[in-house]
Design a protein around this motif. Structure first.
Motif, PDB file in Angstrom:
ATOM      1  N   THR A  39     -13.434  37.179 -17.560  1.00 24.91           N
ATOM      2  CA  THR A  39     -14.614  37.987 -17.889  1.00 24.91           C
ATOM      3  C   THR A  39     -15.844  37.490 -17.139  1.00 24.91           C
ATOM      4  OG1 THR A  39     -13.699  38.392 -20.104  1.00 24.91           O
ATOM      5  CG2 THR A  39     -16.016  38.906 -19.768  1.00 24.91           C
ATOM      6  N   LEU A  40     -16.009  36.165 -17.075  1.00 28.18           N
ATOM      7  CA  LEU A  40     -17.151  35.601 -16.358  1.00 28.18           C
ATOM      8  C   LEU A  40     -17.092  35.959 -14.871  1.00 28.18           C
ATOM      9  CD1 LEU A  40     -17.389  32.035 -17.994  1.00 28.18           C
ATOM     10  CD2 LEU A  40     -18.899  33.990 -18.378  1.00 28.18           C
ATOM     11  N   LYS A  41     -15.888  35.888 -14.283  1.00 25.49           N
ATOM     12  CA  LYS A  41     -15.743  36.228 -12.865  1.00 25.49           C
ATOM     13  C   LYS A  41     -16.004  37.705 -12.626  1.00 25.49           C
ATOM     14  CE  LYS A  41     -12.462  32.510 -11.831  1.00 25.49           C
ATOM     15  NZ  LYS A  41     -11.043  32.173 -11.517  1.00 25.49           N
ATOM     16  N   ARG A  42     -15.447  38.549 -13.496  1.00 22.61           N
ATOM     17  CA  ARG A  42     -15.612  39.993 -13.318  1.00 22.61           C
ATOM     18  C   ARG A  42     -17.075  40.411 -13.474  1.00 22.61           C
ATOM     19  NH1 ARG A  42     -15.366  43.430 -17.134  1.00 22.61           N
ATOM     20  NH2 ARG A  42     -14.178  42.062 -18.501  1.00 22.61           N
ATOM     21  N   MET A  43     -17.797  39.707 -14.351  1.00 22.80           N
ATOM     22  CA  MET A  43     -19.207  40.027 -14.579  1.00 22.80           C
ATOM     23  C   MET A  43     -20.116  39.375 -13.541  1.00 22.80           C
ATOM     24  SD  MET A  43     -19.474  41.936 -17.376  1.00 22.80           S
ATOM     25  CE  MET A  43     -21.079  41.634 -18.110  1.00 22.80           C
ATOM     26  N   GLY A  44     -19.530  38.606 -12.616  1.00 23.68           N
ATOM     27  CA  GLY A  44     -20.320  37.974 -11.566  1.00 23.68           C
ATOM     28  C   GLY A  44     -21.194  36.842 -12.060  1.00 23.68           C
ATOM     29  N   CYS A  45     -20.780  36.177 -13.123  1.00 24.69           N
ATOM     30  CA  CYS A  45     -21.581  35.093 -13.691  1.00 24.69           C
ATOM     31  C   CYS A  45     -21.405  33.805 -12.888  1.00 24.69           C
ATOM     32  CB  CYS A  45     -21.175  34.828 -15.144  1.00 24.69           C
ATOM     33  SG  CYS A  45     -21.475  36.201 -16.256  1.00 24.69           S
ATOM     34  N   ARG A  46     -22.471  33.097 -12.726  1.00 25.99           N
ATOM     35  CA  ARG A  46     -22.418  31.763 -12.137  1.00 25.99           C
ATOM     36  C   ARG A  46     -22.115  30.786 -13.264  1.00 25.99           C
ATOM     37  NH1 ARG A  46     -26.600  29.637  -7.726  1.00 25.99           N
ATOM     38  NH2 ARG A  46     -25.721  27.554  -7.338  1.00 25.99           N
ATOM     39  N   TYR A  47     -21.000  30.052 -13.153  1.00 26.19           N
ATOM     40  CA  TYR A  47     -20.646  29.159 -14.258  1.00 26.19           C
ATOM     41  C   TYR A  47     -19.940  27.913 -13.765  1.00 26.19           C
ATOM     42  CZ  TYR A  47     -15.661  30.485 -14.134  1.00 26.19           C
ATOM     43  OH  TYR A  47     -14.347  30.664 -13.777  1.00 26.19           O
ATOM     44  N   VAL A  48     -19.997  26.869 -14.609  1.00 22.11           N
ATOM     45  CA  VAL A  48     -19.205  25.659 -14.412  1.00 22.11           C
ATOM     46  C   VAL A  48     -18.331  25.478 -15.641  1.00 22.11           C
ATOM     47  CG1 VAL A  48     -20.919  24.559 -12.938  1.00 22.11           C
ATOM     48  CG2 VAL A  48     -20.984  24.145 -15.407  1.00 22.11           C
ATOM     49  N   GLU A  49     -17.200  24.838 -15.456  1.00 20.77           N
ATOM     50  CA  GLU A  49     -16.233  24.701 -16.550  1.00 20.77           C
ATOM     51  C   GLU A  49     -15.839  23.243 -16.744  1.00 20.77           C
ATOM     52  OE1 GLU A  49     -11.603  26.003 -17.578  1.00 20.77           O
ATOM     53  OE2 GLU A  49     -12.784  27.187 -16.139  1.00 20.77           O
ATOM     54  N   LEU A  50     -15.871  22.805 -17.989  1.00 26.27           N
ATOM     55  CA  LEU A  50     -15.364  21.489 -18.373  1.00 26.27           C
ATOM     56  C   LEU A  50     -14.196  21.688 -19.320  1.00 26.27           C
ATOM     57  CD1 LEU A  50     -18.668  19.575 -19.264  1.00 26.27           C
ATOM     58  CD2 LEU A  50     -17.596  19.811 -17.021  1.00 26.27           C
ATOM     59  N   ASN A  51     -13.159  20.887 -19.160  1.00 24.99           N
ATOM     60  CA  ASN A  51     -12.024  20.906 -20.075  1.00 24.99           C
ATOM     61  C   ASN A  51     -11.898  19.511 -20.669  1.00 24.99           C
ATOM     62  OD1 ASN A  51      -9.182  20.530 -20.984  1.00 24.99           O
ATOM     63  ND2 ASN A  51      -8.962  22.641 -20.283  1.00 24.99           N
ATOM     64  N   LEU A  52     -12.131  19.395 -21.969  1.00 23.04           N
ATOM     65  CA  LEU A  52     -12.211  18.077 -22.599  1.00 23.04           C
ATOM     66  C   LEU A  52     -10.860  17.408 -22.775  1.00 23.04           C
ATOM     67  CD1 LEU A  52     -15.064  18.544 -25.235  1.00 23.04           C
ATOM     68  CD2 LEU A  52     -15.173  18.122 -22.763  1.00 23.04           C
ATOM     69  N   ILE A  53      -9.765  18.146 -22.520  1.00 19.10           N
ATOM     70  CA  ILE A  53      -8.443  17.510 -22.491  1.00 19.10           C
ATOM     71  C   ILE A  53      -8.130  17.026 -21.084  1.00 19.10           C
ATOM     72  CG2 ILE A  53      -5.955  17.929 -22.676  1.00 19.10           C
ATOM     73  CD1 ILE A  53      -6.448  19.627 -25.097  1.00 19.10           C
ATOM     74  N   GLU A  54      -8.355  17.893 -20.094  1.00 19.63           N
ATOM     75  CA  GLU A  54      -8.048  17.530 -18.713  1.00 19.63           C
ATOM     76  C   GLU A  54      -9.072  16.545 -18.140  1.00 19.63           C
ATOM     77  OE1 GLU A  54      -7.839  21.168 -16.576  1.00 19.63           O
ATOM     78  OE2 GLU A  54      -6.065  21.902 -17.650  1.00 19.63           O
ATOM     79  N   GLN A  55     -10.273  16.509 -18.716  1.00 21.64           N
ATOM     80  CA  GLN A  55     -11.316  15.587 -18.261  1.00 21.64           C
ATOM     81  C   GLN A  55     -11.753  14.699 -19.432  1.00 21.64           C
ATOM     82  OE1 GLN A  55     -13.476  19.273 -16.826  1.00 21.64           O
ATOM     83  NE2 GLN A  55     -14.227  17.818 -15.308  1.00 21.64           N
TER      84      GLN A  55
END
Length: 448
Positions: A39-55
C-alpha cells in the motif's frame, strides 16, 4: 500471486486523512507486513522499515532512547534511507518485541516530524498490560485471513457477478440457480483452503490441497511456538491443549467448549486467562453466551460459557485431514459439517467487526449466533445439511413478541427464500453482511 485486501482502503484512508499513528495487528501469517508495504509503495509514500525480529539491535536502540531526538537518531542509524521531516513515514514491524514503543508513540506523534505505522503479532496479548496506552494518538486496525469475498479474486467470478449477488442479498431475491450452485461450490473450496494468504496463493498456482495442508501445518507450528513465550511452563501446556481441543469440541452436537474436557474437575477460573490469551493473540475466536436476546447483548454476556473457533476455517479442515476435505468438496451427506460451517460464519462475522454471541434456553433451545445488526437483534442459524428449514429454537424466538425480532437468518446450502420472519441464505452470503450502509442518526440541535 498479488492478493488485494479490503484493509488496503482503510490504510489508504489513514495515509490521506489521519495525523495519528497507525497500528495494524493480527495473528501471524495473515499478511500484515506485505499489505502495508504494497500500500505504501502503491501510494508513492516515502518510507523506511524496521523489523524488530530481523534487526534485534533495533530493540536495544529503542529501549535505550529516552528522548524523541534519541529515538529518531537511533532509527536513522538503522536505515540507509535519509529521514526527511514532513515526508518520511517510519514503519516498525514486529513491534511486539518492544511493546513499550506503542506507549512512546504519543510523544512522537506530538513532535510531528514523521508519521508512524506499527505492526506485529500477539499485540492483543502484549498490549493488555501497557501502563500507558496512547489514547487519541493511535488508530488500530485488526487484520484477519481473507474472507470469502476476497478469496473470490482467484476465481473467474467477475466484479459484476459479485455486485449482482450483493444486490440479491440486499433485496432478498433468489440468485440464478446455476450461479448459486457455482458459488456454493466455490464456498466449499474456501472451506478447505481458508483465507491465509500463503495458502490461497499456493492453491491458485497449483490447486494442490496437499500443498495447502503443509502450509497450514507450518502456521499452526508457528502458533504453538508463540505459546512458549507465555510466562509459565504449565500455562504453555494449557494453551496447547485448548488450541488442540477446538476441532474435537466442534464435532459435538453441543459445540460449547467444555473446560472439563481438558482435565476432569478443572474449573474455568483456573484457565480463564489462557482462553483470553488465545483470543487476544488472534488464533482463536470466542463466542460468549448471552442470556437474553435483547439490546444490548453485552449486558447479558456470560464469559464462563462460550464456544471457541479456529481463526481460519482452512486450518480447521486441515486438522480434520485430507479425507474430510475431499468429502466437503463432494458434498458427502454423511459428513458432520456443522462445526465447520459454524466456524466459517464466526470468522466472517468477526472479520467484519461484529460482536457475536450464542443463546441457549432450556425452554426454547439454542441459537447458533445472535448479534446486533442494523439496530436490531439478529438471530442466526447455520445449517450444513438438507433439513435447513428445521429450527425450533429460531422459530420460538422470532415468534416471541417480547423479543421484537424483525428478521432471522439461516445460512445453508440453499438459495435465497423468505418465509415469514426467517430469511434463508446461501452460506457464502454471510460475507455480504458488511456491505449495507450503516443507518445514520441525526439529532436536532437544542436551542435556548
Amino acid at each position: 500471486m498479488q492478493l488485494d485486501r479490503k484493509i488496503e482502503k482503510k490504510i489508504e484512508k489513514w495515509i490521506n486523512e489521519s495525523e495519528k499513528a497507525l497500528l495494524v495487528r493480527g495473528a501471524r501469517q495473515v499478511g500484515k507486513t506485505h499489505i502495508i508495504r504494497s500500500t505504501l509503495k502503491r501510494m508513492g509514500c516515502r518510507y523506511v522499515e524496521l523489523n524488530l525480529i530481523e534487526q534485534p539491535s533495533a530493540v536495544d536502540i529503542l529501549r535505550e532512547s529516552h528522548t524523541i531526538n534519541e529515538i529518531i537518531m537511533g532509527i536513522s542509524t538503522l536505515t540507509d534511507e535519509p529521514l526527511v521531516k514532513g515526508e518520511t513515514l517510519i514503519f516498525i514491524d514486529e513491534v511486539q518485541k518492544y511493546k513499550e514503543m506503542v506507549s512512546k508513540i504519543k510523544f512522537l506523534v506530538d513532535e510531528g516530524s514523521f508519521r508512524y505505522i506499527l505492526s506485529g503479532s500477539l499485540l492483543g496479548v502484549e498490549l493488555t498490560n501497557l501502563t500507558s496506552a496512547p489514547v487519541g494518538y493511535l488508530t488500530i486496525l485488526d487484520m484477519f485471513p481473507l474472507d470469502f469475498d476476497e478469496f473470490l479474486q482467484i476465481t473467474n467470478i467477475t466484479s459484476d457477478v459479485r455486485n449482482h449477488l450483493k444486490q440479491c442479498f440486499k433485496d432478498r431475491t433468489p440468485v440464478m440457480n446455476t450461479v448459486n450452485e457455482k458459488l456454493l461450490s466455490l464456498f466449499r473450496q474456501y472451506l478447505v483452503v481458508g483465507g491465509m494468504p500463503e495458502a490461497v496463493s499456493k492453491f491458485a498456482e497449483s490447486y494442490s490441497l496437499q500443498d495447502v495442508q503443509t502450509i497450514h501445518e507450518d502456521i499452526m507450528r508457528l502458533y504453538k511456538m508463540d505459546f512458549t513465550q507465555y510466562e509459565a511452563e504449565n500455562r504453555r501446556l494449557i494453551l496447547a491443549q485448548i488450541y488442540d481441543l477446538i476441532p474435537a469440541e466442534l464435532l459435538k452436537q453441543n459445540k460449547r467448549f467444555i473446560v472439563t474436557d481438558l482435565k476432569k474437575g478443572l474449573h474455568f477460573e483456573r484457565v480463564e486467562d489462557s482462553f483470553l490469551w488465545l483470543r487476544n493473540a488472534g488464533v482463536a475466536i470466542s463466542v460468549f453466551n448471552a442470556s437474553e436476546t435483547r439490546i444490548p447483548l453485552k449486558l447479558s454476556e456470560k464469559q464462563s460459557l462460550f464456544k471457541l473457533y479456529m481463526s481460519d476455517v482452512g486450518m480447521l479442515t486441515s486438522v480434520y485431514g485430507m479425507t474430510t476435505k475431499s468429502r466437503i468438496l463432494t458434498r458427502d451427506p454423511n459428513l458432520n459439517c456443522g462445526g465447520i460451517y459454524e466456524n466459517v460464519v464466526a470468522t466472517e462475522l468477526a472479520s467484519k467487526g461484529y460482536h457475536v454471541y450464542y443463546y441457549n434456553s432450556k425452554k426454547k433451545g439454542e441459537l447458533d449466533f445472535v448479534l446486533e445488526y442494523r439496530g436490531q437483534i439478529l438471530p442466526v442459524e447455520v445449517k450444513s445439511g438438507k433439513d435447513y428449514s428445521v429450527h425450533s429454537a429460531l422459530t420460538a424466538c422470532v415468534n416471541n413478541p417480547e423479543y421484537e425480532i424483525p428478521e432471522a437468518f439461516v445460512f445453508a446450502e440453499c438459495n435465497i427464500e423468505r418465509r415469514d420472519k426467517v430469511t434463508y441464505l446461501p452460506a457464502y452470503m454471510v460475507g455480504f453482511m458488511d456491505d449495507l450502509p450503516e443507518e445514520t442518526m441525526t439529532i436536532e440541535p437544542i436551542r435556548f
